[in-house]
Design an enzyme around this catalytic site. Structure first.
Site, PDB file in Angstrom:
ATOM      1  N   ASP A 282       0.860  -1.180   0.000  1.00  0.00           N
ATOM      2  CA  ASP A 282       0.000   0.000   0.000  1.00  0.00           C
ATOM      3  C   ASP A 282       0.897   1.231   0.000  1.00  0.00           C
ATOM      4  O   ASP A 282       1.306   1.707   1.058  1.00  0.00           O
ATOM      5  CB  ASP A 282      -0.892   0.039   1.242  1.00  0.00           C
TER       6      ASP A 282
ATOM      7  N   ARG B 214       4.207   2.941   2.973  1.00  0.00           N
ATOM      8  CA  ARG B 214       5.074   1.944   3.611  1.00  0.00           C
ATOM      9  C   ARG B 214       6.554   2.286   3.459  1.00  0.00           C
ATOM     10  O   ARG B 214       7.369   1.880   4.265  1.00  0.00           O
ATOM     11  CB  ARG B 214       4.823   0.552   3.021  1.00  0.00           C
TER      12      ARG B 214
ATOM     13  N   ARG C 275      -6.887  10.730   1.139  1.00  0.00           N
ATOM     14  CA  ARG C 275      -6.524   9.594   0.284  1.00  0.00           C
ATOM     15  C   ARG C 275      -7.333   9.612  -1.013  1.00  0.00           C
ATOM     16  O   ARG C 275      -6.954   8.958  -1.988  1.00  0.00           O
ATOM     17  CB  ARG C 275      -6.759   8.286   1.030  1.00  0.00           C
TER      18      ARG C 275
ATOM     19  N   LYS D 176      -9.481   1.140  -5.479  1.00  0.00           N
ATOM     20  CA  LYS D 176     -10.147   0.734  -4.240  1.00  0.00           C
ATOM     21  C   LYS D 176     -10.927   1.929  -3.676  1.00  0.00           C
ATOM     22  O   LYS D 176     -10.615   3.075  -4.012  1.00  0.00           O
ATOM     23  CB  LYS D 176      -9.119   0.217  -3.228  1.00  0.00           C
ATOM     24  N   HIS D 177     -11.974   1.697  -2.882  1.00  0.00           N
ATOM     25  CA  HIS D 177     -12.481   0.469  -2.281  1.00  0.00           C
ATOM     26  C   HIS D 177     -13.903   0.295  -2.804  1.00  0.00           C
ATOM     27  O   HIS D 177     -14.792   1.059  -2.420  1.00  0.00           O
ATOM     28  CB  HIS D 177     -12.494   0.565  -0.776  1.00  0.00           C
TER      29      HIS D 177
ATOM     30  N   HIS E 291     -11.788  -0.255   9.487  1.00  0.00           N
ATOM     31  CA  HIS E 291     -10.799  -0.962  10.293  1.00  0.00           C
ATOM     32  C   HIS E 291     -11.360  -1.290  11.679  1.00  0.00           C
ATOM     33  O   HIS E 291     -10.942  -2.266  12.309  1.00  0.00           O
ATOM     34  CB  HIS E 291      -9.524  -0.134  10.451  1.00  0.00           C
TER      35      HIS E 291
ATOM     36  N   ASP F 136     -10.324  -6.205   0.600  1.00  0.00           N
ATOM     37  CA  ASP F 136      -9.572  -5.434   1.574  1.00  0.00           C
ATOM     38  C   ASP F 136      -9.160  -6.415   2.673  1.00  0.00           C
ATOM     39  O   ASP F 136      -9.616  -7.564   2.712  1.00  0.00           O
ATOM     40  CB  ASP F 136     -10.434  -4.296   2.127  1.00  0.00           C
TER      41      ASP F 136
END
Length: 616
Positions: A155, A164, A225, A255-256, A268, A341
């Site tokens: 990601d 990351r 995002r 996504k998503h 999450h 996901d």
């Protein structure tokens, strides 16, 4: 859980599978991801005939795979550690084996996903190490089971929220910032740079771009995002982003699905519900996904969200056959990979236990199952579901065929490895960083400039830099101190500054020639930035000139609308912060325009409309 195949069985399977692969590729070269980005299937097979031939090759490979190997291809797993053959306690805890290579040997997964140390796996410390890890994992995959190469995923969305890779990797400004710049070419180049650097390290699949349309200012998980609140702008920039990733030789993933932009719940930690009508979904949420499909996006990732207009059963989209197969696969005509996901998110695991979630997602039409918790249980559940007939073998084979076709199109069977020294030369290349700064410079948005406070006049100043973020305030202060005649003092106050800290900051601000305050209400969680707003007001009450810099969501000004000057950077990355300081001092004329509307706090009105942006 099945044990790894014996060496003799592995050898027999490998000989059969790679013998077929060699025979198939001898007669026709596989499509290369290096292809120029022209047409809807850029980076993939360039015509319907090529795609059909690739699927035929994949079908031949599937016929020679064991049931265990086919089930393994469905899973995308995380591994702990920086090298394939180094033991880590995390692997022992999750999988009962020690090294990443042993994880690959045990499960023969279709893919792995990299994380940095914040989550725990600690896979991506530097370019050379990451490239060596990728090569080591690919070698492990070629020794295990049917010897199918891995999709190595990550990601890396750009910006400072979901990423990351850190230095020396090039930091790009992120989607909402790019949307503020309104440039498809900048968006394409941004994705291309990300793709080139990932591909150099052996990462062949990026879970980006975000295609959600952020129409809810209270959205706790999407926000910057997203490319913004306008479906047409989002669709245009999703198109450009997919194109850029293909130019960068990495697979893309929109996504998503079917759209996570209008929720105030984080999937999450809970199960969001999207109450858009079917017409609203068509007009707001689906256009960016349609644009991605038309551009030839490789993968679409599902969302753990309930969408009653599409499926009144109340199950998350990831587990919904009407959404995944009915809408995405059949109605919208998407032929690529559908991935879930992360299945360890509460939006999935809260409703479906580890032996149910992967089976339900597969039955819904998903091809790959990302981060299934309790992998022994998840793998065994899928295996048993196929053996019992709950999941038809034809359903499993269809997904595995798509997975292998994707790997064939990416040329991974012939070229699974990367040049490790090339990774060192590519990641953070000077040209990449120069382009990234230039792109970032075009995204800064001047939202408010009362009395033409900015740009500052020349002259020496003592500047206080305060507000949210230890590194954020330090980078801002360092950029100020580099200006002629400017001195900077840092007083970081945290996400929820206490009354004492606010008093201390106000005392430090008194008599200053300038105060720059970094604001990030999203960092305050459920407190929603109320204390940061009190800080801004206390600074204003000192009479010092105050410039607020919103380093994440641009909505924060609604809590302190009277601030003299307000800049939105959409990111707290160093390139964005440097651009903000240059804007304050007039070295950069702000060019960004809001990609969302900023609502007026406490009313249904609009404080600043979509498209607003001041300049010098």
């Amino acid at each position: 859980m099945q044990q790894p195949a014996t060496p003799s069985r592995r050898q027999a399977l490998a000989t059969g599978l790679f013998g077929v692969t060699a025979a198939l590729t001898a007669s026709a070269a596989l499509s290369s991801p290096a292809n120029a980005d022209t047409g809807p299937a850029a980076g993939q097979a360039s015509s319907g005939g090529d795609r059909a031939r690739t699927r035929a090759r994949a079908r031949a490979l599937v016929r020679r795979m064991s049931l265990e190997d086919k089930v393994g291809q469905l899973f995308v797993v995380e591994v702990y550690g920086q090298s394939a053959d180094t033991a880590s306690a995390g692997n022992r805890t999750l999988y009962g084996v020690d090294t990443p290579a042993e994880v690959i040997a045990k499960y023969r997964p279709g893919g792995v996903i990299y994380f940095d140390a914040r989550r725990g796996p600690d896979n991506v410390r530097d370019p050379l190490q990451t490239a060596r890890l990728s090569n080591g994992l690919q070698r492990a995959a070629r020794r295990a089971g049917a010897r199918v190469p891995l999709l190595v995923s990550i990601d890396q969305e750009g910006g400072s929220v979901v990423y990351r890779l850190t230095d020396p990797a090039t930091l790009l400004p992120g989607n909402m910032a790019l949307a503020a710049g309104r440039s498809a070419s900048d968006t394409r180049r941004s994705a291309e740079i990300l793709g080139l650097e990932l591909a150099a390290m052996g990462v062949n699949q990026n879970y980006a771009p975000v295609a959600d349309v952020n129409v809810n200012p209270e959205n706790p998980v999407i926000g910057v995002r997203s490319f913004g609140s306008d479906p047409a702008l989002c669709a245009s920039l999703v198109d450009a982003s997919v194109s850029g990733y293909h130019r960068g030789r990495v697979a893309s993933a929109a996504k998503h699905f079917p759209g996570h932009g209008d929720t105030d719940t984080d999937s999450h930690t809970g199960l969001p519900r999207i109450d858009h009508t079917r017409e609203e979904l068509e007009n707001i949420d689906l256009p960016p996904f349609r644009a991605a499909i038309a551009r030839g996006v490789d993968t679409i990732m599902t969302a753990h969200i309930v969408v009653p207009a599409l499926d009144p059963s109340g199950v998350p989209a990831t587990m919904s056959r009407p959404i995944v197969t009915g809408l995405l696969r059949q109605e919208m005509g998407f032929e690529g990979l559908i991935v879930t996901d992360a299945l360890d998110m509460q939006g999935a695991s809260g409703q479906f236990p580890p032996d149910v979630a992967p089976v339900r997602a597969l039955m819904a039409g998903c091809d790959q199952l990302v981060l299934a918790p309790e992998l022994d249980t998840a793998y065994g559940a899928v295996l048993e579901a196929v053996r019992s007939g709950q999941v038809p073998v034809s359903r499993l084979d269809a997904s595995v065929e798509r997975i292998l076709a994707h790997k064939l199109r990416r040329d991974l069977f012939r070229h699974p490895y990367v040049d490790e020294r090339h990774a060192v030369r590519t990641v953070g290349a000077e040209r990449h960083k120069a382009d990234a700064q230039a792109i970032t410079d075009r995204t800064v948005t001047l939202v408010r400039n009362e009395g033409s406070l900015l740009p500052l006049s020349s002259g020496a100043r003592s500047v206080l830099v305060t507000g949210w973020g230890v590194s954020t305030t330090r980078v801002l202060a360092d950029a100020v101190a580099e200006r002629p005649g400017q001195s900077a003092t840092v007083l970081e106050t945290g996400a929820i500054p206490s009354a004492d800290r606010i008093t201390q900051a106000a005392g430090a601000a008194a008599g200053r020639g300038l105060v720059i305050v970094s604001v990030n209400a999203a960092a305050a969680g459920s407190e929603k930035g109320a204390a940061q707003a009190r800080l801004v007001q206390a600074l204003m009450d000192t009479g010092a000139p105050v410039v607020a810099v919103a380093v994440r969501n641009p909505y924060d000004i609604r809590r302190f609308p009277g601030v003299p000057a307000y800049l939105a950077t959409y990111s707290y990355g160093a390139p964005s912060l440097r651009a903000a300081v240059r804007t304050v001092y007039g070295g950069l004329s702000p060019a960004g325009r809001l990609p969302v509307a900023v609502p007026d706090a406490g009313s249904t009105g609009t404080l600043y409309p979509f498209g607003h942006g001041l300049t010098y």
